[in-house]
Design a protein around this motif. Structure first.
Motif, PDB file in Angstrom:
ATOM      1  N   VAL A 162       0.853  -1.192   0.000  1.00 38.04           N
ATOM      2  CA  VAL A 162       0.000   0.000   0.000  1.00 38.04           C
ATOM      3  C   VAL A 162       0.892   1.248   0.000  1.00 38.04           C
ATOM      4  O   VAL A 162       1.954   1.257   0.628  1.00 38.04           O
ATOM      5  CB  VAL A 162      -0.963   0.032   1.213  1.00 38.04           C
ATOM      6  N   PRO A 163       0.457   2.304  -0.708  1.00 38.14           N
ATOM      7  CA  PRO A 163       1.285   3.527  -0.780  1.00 38.14           C
ATOM      8  C   PRO A 163       1.265   4.303   0.539  1.00 38.14           C
ATOM      9  O   PRO A 163       0.274   4.250   1.277  1.00 38.14           O
ATOM     10  CB  PRO A 163       0.628   4.332  -1.894  1.00 38.14           C
ATOM     11  N   ILE A 164       2.341   5.012   0.809  1.00 39.05           N
ATOM     12  CA  ILE A 164       2.421   5.834   2.019  1.00 39.05           C
ATOM     13  C   ILE A 164       1.336   6.903   2.011  1.00 39.05           C
ATOM     14  O   ILE A 164       0.845   7.313   3.056  1.00 39.05           O
ATOM     15  CB  ILE A 164       3.832   6.477   2.140  1.00 39.05           C
ATOM     16  N   GLU A 165       0.962   7.345   0.817  1.00 40.79           N
ATOM     17  CA  GLU A 165      -0.086   8.351   0.679  1.00 40.79           C
ATOM     18  C   GLU A 165      -0.761   8.121  -0.665  1.00 40.79           C
ATOM     19  O   GLU A 165      -0.077   7.888  -1.671  1.00 40.79           O
ATOM     20  CB  GLU A 165       0.542   9.756   0.763  1.00 40.79           C
ATOM     21  N   GLU A 166      -2.089   8.158  -0.694  1.00 42.86           N
ATOM     22  CA  GLU A 166      -2.832   7.889  -1.925  1.00 42.86           C
ATOM     23  C   GLU A 166      -2.662   9.024  -2.923  1.00 42.86           C
ATOM     24  O   GLU A 166      -2.533  10.185  -2.548  1.00 42.86           O
ATOM     25  CB  GLU A 166      -4.332   7.722  -1.601  1.00 42.86           C
ATOM     26  N   GLY A 167      -2.703   8.663  -4.215  1.00 43.69           N
ATOM     27  CA  GLY A 167      -2.805   9.679  -5.256  1.00 43.69           C
ATOM     28  C   GLY A 167      -1.500  10.130  -5.876  1.00 43.69           C
ATOM     29  O   GLY A 167      -1.501  10.974  -6.777  1.00 43.69           O
ATOM     30  N   PHE A 168      -0.382   9.595  -5.397  1.00 45.93           N
ATOM     31  CA  PHE A 168       0.909  10.039  -5.921  1.00 45.93           C
ATOM     32  C   PHE A 168       1.537   9.028  -6.878  1.00 45.93           C
ATOM     33  O   PHE A 168       2.253   9.399  -7.793  1.00 45.93           O
ATOM     34  CB  PHE A 168       1.885  10.330  -4.781  1.00 45.93           C
TER      35      PHE A 168
END
Lengths: 388, 143
Positions: B4-10
């Motif tokens: 899972v990404p550290i922060e969505e949308g990047f």
């Protein structure tokens, strides 16, 4: 669209600051009180004389500005909050000068205080680690710029070290500077200090600081009548910008954007003042990291692009030079608490223009420039002059 | 175990673990300028509304440094040192990133490629990942 502000009929009534440093056990509002009282005493005023206050701090804390002002008294005066990262103090100065120039205030106070000791480590907590743009130290951001400079211009680390040594040695002559060494700092000592982010070493970087500084501005005729015989120092002009887009703009991560922001802001300020860099006798810049100062020699117009290294080699920005920079030690030696930083620059500008900068006085200084950049990012350039 | 990404949308994480991640950008339909990360208003011409694009996985190193101090003071003291760089992607954006590699591995102008680094495991047992750039094997610097 944009233009600088020209101030008419505004003068500095008083200045005050406490020596920057680590003051863990002192509340921020007490630092503000002490700097504010020094400025009021210098102006021969009490808080009852102040029509409006502009409070400058970047430490998180709701209501801190009003609470700090209450330490000076409860007169009912309006308190304006300003925050522009490292540039905060200079923006408060600009706002206070404009308040007087516009006629809405006869006397305005710009007061800055911050406690970096309350912030260290705070920004790197669990939540900050979960952000895409965290966590990289500001030193690394500016080191990226230094590396590019070395690549494009062949600048040597020795040049950076010479500038840092100059600022350390200026700091030793300034009673309000944080870092005051008992010996002459050499470029070799700077280079031998601990590496931070290549090519920057600890002695090329500003320290964390606590501190407070205050400047009181008033109608020039009021200052003249209250302070007969004293040389009058006036804010001349100010410019403030946020970033303009250009290709290569980096949106995620950097603290400070394109270097052209400084040259654009400086041009606006010079145009508003009706003078040029050749008319400036002493200058202050955002030397949080030493390579910045080299760049700003050029971007503020004191030499042509790529000529900054020669200015350093010739000692032109140090004692006795053509355009001394950061005579109070700059952010590197005087220190950089945040909100108070720009007001400390003005404090030193005023001392220089009054002829009171013992041990570091620039002979015949009549015009001074104060520049800061702030994360986000912004840039402000301000000019002051002295008249008898 | 999912990533899972550290922060969505990047950035987008491909299902195939052998595939590199893709940075998520925007292209202005009016002036064609490309941005990272995604944005709604074009920063160049102020047009409202942009098209989603995925950006190249390789670019050139514009500048770099090697940080000797732990990330953000003492919080991540387990990290001894790390590279930081800005990479110019062929579509236009300049992306800042932590770099994978040692202090002697980088040179301005060298070709870099994107990769994922596992930061930690979250409470669901998923791997939390962030993008990094590393030198392309055998890459050399140029102007």
């Amino acid at each position: 669209m944009r233009r600088g502000l020209r101030f008419e009929g505004v003068a500095v009534a008083g200045i005050g600051m406490i020596r920057f440093g680590m003051m863990k056990d002192r509340p921020a509002v007490h630092l503000a009180r002490d700097a504010g009282l020094l400025a009021l005493h210098d102006a021969g005023m009490t808080l009852a004389d102040i029509d409006e206050a502009f409070v400058a701090y970047i430490t998180p804390g709701s209501m801190l500005g009003v609470k700090a002002m209450k330490e000076l008294g409860l007169t009912g005066l309006p308190v304006n909050h300003t925050e522009n990262a490292s540039a905060t103090g200079l923006v408060a100065f600009r706002d206070a000068a404009w308040a007087v120039a516009s006629g809405r205030a006869d006397v305005a106070m710009a007061i800055g205080f911050d406690k970096f000791t309350d912030m260290v480590g705070g920004g790197g907590g669990g939540s900050a680690r979960d952000r895409i743009d965290a966590p990289i130290l500001p030193a690394a951001y500016f080191a990226l710029w230094a590396q590019r400079r070395m690549h494009e211009r062949g600048t040597s680390v020795e040049t950076f070290a010479k500038i840092a040594a100059k600022n350390w040695n200026y700091g030793a002559a300034c009673p309000t500077a944080h870092r005051q060494t008992d010996h002459v700092v050499t470029a070799e000592e700077v280079l031998a200090s601990r590496p931070v982010a290549d090519p920057l070493t600890t002695m090329m970087c500003c320290p964390p600081d606590d501190g407070a500084a205050c400047v009181i501005l008033a109608r020039e005729d009021l200052v003249r009548s209250r302070q007969p015989g004293r040389r009058i120092v006036r804010p001349l002009a100010s410019a403030l910008q946020s970033e303009s887009y250009s290709r290569g703009h980096t949106f995620v991560g950097p603290v400070v954007g394109p270097s052209t922001m400084t040259s654009d802001t400086a041009r606006e300020c010079y145009e508003a003042a009706g003078i040029g860099p050749e008319d400036v006798h002493v200058a202050y810049c955002h030397d949080a990291f030493v390579n910045e100062e080299l760049e700003y020699y050029e971007l503020l117009g004191f030499c042509a692009e790529g000529e900054g290294d020669r200015l350093v080699a010739d000692g032109e920005t140090g004692p006795g030079g053509r355009i001394p920079f950061n005579t109070d030690g700059g952010l590197i030696a005087r220190g950089h608490p945040g909100g108070p930083t720009g007001l400390a620059q003005i404090h030193e500008c005023v001392q220089q223009l009054r002829g009171d900068a013992t041990g570091r006085q620039v002979e015949g200084a009549r015009v001074a420039l104060a520049h800061l950049v702030g994360g986000g990012s912004v840039c402000t350039v301000n000019l002051l002059d002295a008249v008898d | 175990m999912a990533r899972v990404p550290i922060e969505e949308g990047f950035f987008r994480i491909p299902d195939d673990p052998g595939e590199p991640p893709r940075l998520l950008g925007s292209r202005c339909p009016t002036c064609g300028e490309v941005f990272f990360p995604r944005r709604f208003v074009c920063a160049q011409c102020l047009h409202e509304g942009t098209d989603d694009v995925e950006l190249s996985t390789r670019g050139r190193l514009w500048t770099w440094t090697y940080s000797h101090v732990p990330m953000f003071g003492k919080v991540d003291a387990s990290v001894p040192g790390y590279g930081v760089g800005q990479i110019d992607l062929p579509e236009g954006p300049r992306v800042q990133s932590i770099l994978l590699g040692g202090p002697d591995d980088f040179e301005i102008g060298m070709e870099m490629e994107i990769d994922l680094e596992v930061l930690r495991e979250n409470t669901d047992g998923d791997e939390v990942v962030i993008y990094r750039f590393r030198p392309v094997a055998g890459a050399e610097g140029s102007a």
